[in-house]
Design an enzyme around this catalytic site. Structure first.
Site, PDB file in Angstrom:
ATOM      1  N   LYS A  54      51.443 -29.531   5.894  1.00 56.79           N
ATOM      2  CA  LYS A  54      50.991 -30.189   7.131  1.00 56.79           C
ATOM      3  C   LYS A  54      50.617 -31.640   6.850  1.00 56.79           C
ATOM      4  O   LYS A  54      51.005 -32.547   7.596  1.00 56.79           O
ATOM      5  CB  LYS A  54      49.748 -29.480   7.694  1.00 56.79           C
ATOM      6  N   GLN A  98      42.079 -24.050   9.390  1.00 58.63           N
ATOM      7  CA  GLN A  98      43.066 -23.088   8.886  1.00 58.63           C
ATOM      8  C   GLN A  98      42.480 -21.669   8.887  1.00 58.63           C
ATOM      9  O   GLN A  98      41.382 -21.442   8.390  1.00 58.63           O
ATOM     10  CB  GLN A  98      43.481 -23.497   7.461  1.00 58.63           C
ATOM     11  N   ASP A 121      45.492 -26.402  17.933  1.00 55.55           N
ATOM     12  CA  ASP A 121      45.990 -25.037  17.761  1.00 55.55           C
ATOM     13  C   ASP A 121      46.027 -24.286  19.091  1.00 55.55           C
ATOM     14  O   ASP A 121      46.663 -23.230  19.199  1.00 55.55           O
ATOM     15  CB  ASP A 121      45.052 -24.265  16.816  1.00 55.55           C
TER      16      ASP A 121
HETATM   17  N1  GUN Z   1      47.077 -19.555   9.811  1.00 56.90           N
HETATM   18  C1  GUN Z   1      48.331 -19.106   9.974  1.00 56.90           C
HETATM   19  N2  GUN Z   1      48.916 -19.697  11.031  1.00 56.90           N
HETATM   20  C2  GUN Z   1      48.013 -20.538  11.544  1.00 56.90           C
HETATM   21  C3  GUN Z   1      48.024 -21.456  12.637  1.00 56.90           C
HETATM   22  O1  GUN Z   1      49.004 -21.594  13.381  1.00 56.90           O
HETATM   23  N3  GUN Z   1      46.875 -22.160  12.831  1.00 56.90           N
HETATM   24  C4  GUN Z   1      45.780 -22.016  12.050  1.00 56.90           C
HETATM   25  N4  GUN Z   1      44.702 -22.748  12.337  1.00 56.90           N
HETATM   26  N5  GUN Z   1      45.730 -21.190  11.022  1.00 56.90           N
HETATM   27  C5  GUN Z   1      46.848 -20.459  10.774  1.00 56.90           C
END
Ligand code: GUN
Length: 300
Positions: A54, A98, A121
């Site tokens: 990311k 996350q 998100d």
């Molecule tokens: N963990 C796995 N996929 C995601 C996601 O799309 N967003 C977040 N914040 N954590 C994750």
């Protein structure tokens, strides 16, 4: 019939380059640089890989990237303090915590403390409610990526029968809301659904998001249907050598590709779209925060 393979990697590259163009324009025209903060608590190896990726792609599209790596035993109070600081930081337009968080931290409480406008998100309860009532919201990245690919394939989704397998808050439920918003007739199937094969056989659109390796065989698929495989499952691959593993989806690709009209592969399908949509959401959040028009085609 042999299905068209929907190339998510190439699609995601196109989305990221559109985002990069908008970011460049924001900088020149308004002296604004979108900022994305990612908060990682603990040392889960899969999460570390995601977060690194990311960060790299955020910088690549010209955005400001911030990472907060906190110890696994960080207290809720300390984590909330980090979030509140990011909420108040004008250089930050998107905040992602996350998941999963270590067990001692209450995910609902933590997500609930993110400013909904910065919740890239789309997990905050107010964004969930806005999406559910058809209002402007931040949309969860993976379902948004799936919707983009479906719209690109079909043009209009109106009147199509869609089955979403899986009812998670991250994928299944928001995916169903998005398909409903595009006037599909939507069924959400799950582990208690009766006669799942027949339910899936009715669908023009199948979105599989359960996290169970290759659980959807080709003979569940209506000929010509479009299959979106959200699953990422690591399974043993003895054909590659002893102890080797491979990634597969929730769909049995070989048998479904013989029947579907189009299908996303794993890897290289939905996966790359998630981060591309995270960047698109960060751009959208930046435009909203500055009362600027939203980028077309990158939001719902
Ligand atoms: N963990 C796995 N996929 C995601 C996601 O799309 N967003 C977040 N914040 N954590 C994750």
């Amino acid at each position: 019939m042999t299905a068209q393979i929907i190339n998510g990697k190439a699609f995601a590259e196109r989305v990221r380059s559109q985002v990069a163009e908008h970011v460049a324009r924001l900088k020149v025209d308004h002296a604004i640089v979108p900022g994305l903060a990612v908060v990682l608590v603990g040392e889960d190896p899969a999460s570390q890989v995601y977060v690194r990726s990311k960060g790299k792609l955020t910088v690549e599209v010209g955005m400001h990237s911030v990472e907060h790596k906190l110890d696994a035993d960080t207290s809720e109070t300390d984590l909330l303090a980090v979030i509140n600081k990011l909420n108040a930081d004008p250089a930050i337009h998107g905040i992602l915590v996350q998941l999963p968080l270590p067990k001692h931290l209450n995910e609902d409480l933590v997500i609930g403390n993110i400013d909904p406008v910065k919740d890239v998100d789309g997990f905050h309860i107010s964004n969930v409610g806005l999406l559910g009532t058809g209002q402007k919201s931040m949309v969860p990245c993976t379902p948004l990526g799936c919707l983009m690919m479906l719209r690109d394939h079909f043009g209009s989704l109106s009147g199509r029968d869609a089955v979403v397998i899986g009812r998670s808050n991250i994928v299944g439920k928001p995916m169903a809301q998005l398909l409903l918003g595009d006037s599909c007739t939507v069924t959400i199937a799950h582990s208690r659904t009766k006669n799942l094969p027949d339910v899936v056989r009715r669908a023009d659109i199948v979105v599989a998001a359960v996290g169970r390796a290759e659980m959807v065989p080709g003979d569940w698929i209506k000929p010509g249907a479009v299959v979106i495989d959200v699953g990422i499952n690591r399974i043993p691959a003895p054909e590659k050598g002893e102890g080797k593993m491979k990634l597969v989806g929730d769909v049995d690709f070989a048998s479904c590709a013989g029947i579907a009209g189009a299908i996303t592969p794993v890897p290289g399908g939905v996966g790359p779209m998630t981060i591309a949509c995270l960047l698109a959401n960060t751009l959208t959040a930046t435009c909203r925060a500055n009362n600027l028009p939203e980028p077309e085609g990158l939001t719902v």
